[in-house]
Design an enzyme around this catalytic site. Structure first.
Site, PDB file in Angstrom:
ATOM      1  N   CYS A   1       0.849  -1.193   0.000  1.00  0.00           N
ATOM      2  CA  CYS A   1       0.000   0.000   0.000  1.00  0.00           C
ATOM      3  C   CYS A   1       0.883   1.242   0.000  1.00  0.00           C
ATOM      4  CB  CYS A   1      -0.904  -0.011   1.232  1.00  0.00           C
ATOM      5  SG  CYS A   1      -1.925   1.471   1.395  1.00  0.00           S
TER       6      CYS A   1
ATOM      7  N   CYS B   1      -8.373  -5.430  -9.869  1.00  0.00           N
ATOM      8  CA  CYS B   1      -7.939  -4.391 -10.797  1.00  0.00           C
ATOM      9  C   CYS B   1      -7.561  -3.174  -9.955  1.00  0.00           C
ATOM     10  CB  CYS B   1      -9.085  -4.085 -11.757  1.00  0.00           C
ATOM     11  SG  CYS B   1      -8.636  -3.003 -13.106  1.00  0.00           S
TER      12      CYS B   1
END
Length: 161
Positions: free
Chosen positions: A75, A146
Site C-alpha cells: 500500500c 484491478c
C-alpha cells in the site's frame, strides 16, 4: 412528542448508530489513521486522489503494469504488503491486476458510484482505496483485482531472482 419521548428517540438513534459502526466495516476505524493534511503531505497528488478520494488513474499510465520482477506490492499509504508478484497477471485492462491478495491484506465493500454496482477494494490497515475486484479473472480464483498503480508501491524480492 414530549421531552421524555424525544430523549428516548434520541437515545435509540444513538444506540443504532453505535451498533452500525460495530457491524459495518465502512464505519470502523483503521489501524493507521491520519488527518487529511498528513495524507496530503505523505502522498503524491495522484495517490491522494485515488487512495483518499476514491479516484481512478488513467488506464495504461502506471509503470507497475510492466513490473515482472519477483517481489510484492504494498500500500502506498501505509506500506502494508497487499499482493505477491506471483499473483499478478496481464488482464489487458491497463491497470495492474492480481488474482489473489495476500492473507488479511484487503477489505471490500459495495460501491454504487456512477450508477454501477461494483466491489471496491481497500487496504485493511489504512482504508485507502485501491481499486475494484471483478469475477472475470484467471484460475485458480476466477477473480481480477484491478488496482490503481498509484495506490501501490513495488518492493523487489531480496537476493538474486
Amino acid at each position: 412528542m414530549n421531552r421524555r419521548q424525544t430523549l428516548r428517540a434520541g437515545a435509540s438513534f444513538l444506540g443504532l448508530l453505535a451498533a452500525s459502526r460495530l457491524v459495518n466495516p465502512a464505519f470502523a476505524g483503521f489501524e493507521v489513521e491520519r488527518s487529511e493534511e498528513e495524507w496530503r503531505r505523505l502522498l503524491s497528488p495522484a495517490a491522494y486522489r485515488v487512495l483518499r478520494e476514491h479516484g481512478t488513474e488513467r488506464a495504461h499510465t502506471s509503470p507497475l503494469n510492466a513490473e515482472k520482477r519477483p517481489g510484492r506490492f504494498v500500500c502506498a499509504g501505509c506500506d502494508l504488503p497487499l499482493f505477491s508478484s506471483r499473483t499478478k497477471f496481464e488482464s489487458g485492462t491497463g491497470w495492474p491486476s492480481f488474482f489473489e491478495p495476500l492473507p488479511d491484506a484487503v477489505g471490500t465493500q459495495v460501491d454504487t458510484a456512477y450508477g454501477m454496482r461494483r466491489t471496491e477494494v481497500h487496504c485493511r490497515r489504512c482504508g485507502g482505496h485501491l481499486g475494484h475486484v471483478f469475477e472475470d479473472g484467471p484460475k485458480p480464483t476466477g477473480l481480477r483485482y484491478c488496482m490503481n498503480g498509484v495506490s501501490l508501491r513495488f518492493e523487489p524480492a531480496a537476493g538474486p531472482a
